[in-house]
Write an enzyme that holds these catalytic residues in place. Structure first.
Site, PDB file in Angstrom:
ATOM      1  N   HIS A  30       0.689  -1.320  -0.192  1.00  0.00           N
ATOM      2  CA  HIS A  30      -0.047   0.001   0.100  1.00  0.00           C
ATOM      3  C   HIS A  30       1.008   1.316   0.106  1.00  0.00           C
ATOM      4  O   HIS A  30       0.537   2.235  -0.578  1.00  0.00           O
ATOM      5  CB  HIS A  30      -0.841   0.121   1.253  1.00  0.00           C
ATOM      6  N   ASP A  48      -7.606  -2.465  -1.402  1.00  0.00           N
ATOM      7  CA  ASP A  48      -8.453  -3.063  -0.298  1.00  0.00           C
ATOM      8  C   ASP A  48     -10.007  -2.808  -1.068  1.00  0.00           C
ATOM      9  O   ASP A  48     -10.379  -1.584  -1.182  1.00  0.00           O
ATOM     10  CB  ASP A  48      -8.456  -2.600   1.071  1.00  0.00           C
ATOM     11  N   GLU A 108      -6.840 -11.758   4.296  1.00  0.00           N
ATOM     12  CA  GLU A 108      -7.882 -10.746   4.176  1.00  0.00           C
ATOM     13  C   GLU A 108      -8.584 -10.979   2.864  1.00  0.00           C
ATOM     14  O   GLU A 108      -7.838 -10.836   1.699  1.00  0.00           O
ATOM     15  CB  GLU A 108      -7.098  -9.391   4.350  1.00  0.00           C
ATOM     16  N   HIS A 157      -7.801  -7.837   0.116  1.00  0.00           N
ATOM     17  CA  HIS A 157      -6.650  -7.340  -0.038  1.00  0.00           C
ATOM     18  C   HIS A 157      -5.998  -7.748  -1.368  1.00  0.00           C
ATOM     19  O   HIS A 157      -5.911  -8.946  -1.524  1.00  0.00           O
ATOM     20  CB  HIS A 157      -5.540  -7.348   1.109  1.00  0.00           C
TER      21      HIS A 157
END
Length: 240
Positions: A154, A161, A219, A222
């Site tokens: 990121h 996301d 996740e 992501h």
């Protein structure tokens, strides 16, 4: 058959013919409208600015604000609000900055989602390293938050996301947990979920992987673009 009956028969046949023609035109119009609707959704994935060629010619590492080049996405930028695991707003605006190569791949992926009746909705895009430090203070667990010393994808502008929303209803697809849920239920391979939830997760990951992204185990939201790892950036989030 009398002359009158012949006339009635001719008029009745003509009426049926006209009704049939009207119905065919109505069906054609409905089909055309559906086609136009699909075209409109697909055209939403084109650039807002008249710089398509320039965009394609940008260096892969160049930063682009996705909001300025495409109308095809939805946004729920959580860190520009207090609705996040930090419990406070840490972005001054809700722009979505990413590397040019990642923007191109996202636009292509979104076109595939649109064909299925969905759109990508963003929770987070590029993230300043200073915010990464704040996250690590609250959740110093490498399964969910990258250590700011080495930095996150990121922080390099190549991770997003996301979730999916229904184009017609604008409702988010059910994914089993909310964004930034730190527990096993958010793990991609967790299978104690409704069949539709698991199918939604598979759809999200399948199309993203098709366009060069890689998910992570813990996740479902992501995805990082696979390619050269760029340096951590201090790119400003907000336009001056």
């Amino acid at each position: 058959m009398s002359q009158m009956n012949k006339i009635i028969t001719i008029l009745f046949s003509s009426a049926l013919f006209l009704l049939s023609c009207h119905q065919e035109k109505k069906n054609e119009k409905t089909t055309d409208n559906q086609h136009i609707s699909v075209q409109q959704e697909e055209s939403a994935a084109t650039y807002k600015v008249q710089t398509l060629i320039a965009m394609e010619e940008l260096a892969d590492s160049a930063f682009v604000n996705l909001r300025e080049v495409s109308d095809s996405f939805q946004y729920d930028m959580r860190y520009a609000t207090a609705n996040n695991f930090l419990g406070k707003k840490v972005y001054d605006c809700d722009n979505c900055w990413l590397r040019a190569r990642t923007v191109r791949a996202l636009i292509k992926a979104n076109r595939d989602f649109i064909k299925n009746g969905y759109q990508i909705q963003f929770y987070d895009c590029f993230r300043p390293r200073a915010v990464q430090y704040k996250m690590w203070e609250v959740m110093p667990d490498g399964r969910y938050v990258a250590n700011p010393k080495s930095g996150s994808i990121h922080n390099r502008g190549d991770a997003v996301d996301i979730t999916l929303v229904n184009i017609s209803t604008k409702e988010e697809l059910k994914m089993g947990t909310d964004f930034d849920y730190f527990g096993k239920e958010a793990h991609y391979e967790y299978d104690q979920l409704a069949d539709q939830v698991q199918e939604n997760r598979r759809l999200l990951r399948t199309i993203m992987e098709k366009h060069g992204f890689k998910g992570i185990r813990t996740e479902w939201w992501h995805f990082s673009y696979i390619g050269e790892v760029y340096p951590i950036s201090n790119q400003a989030l907000c336009n001056e």
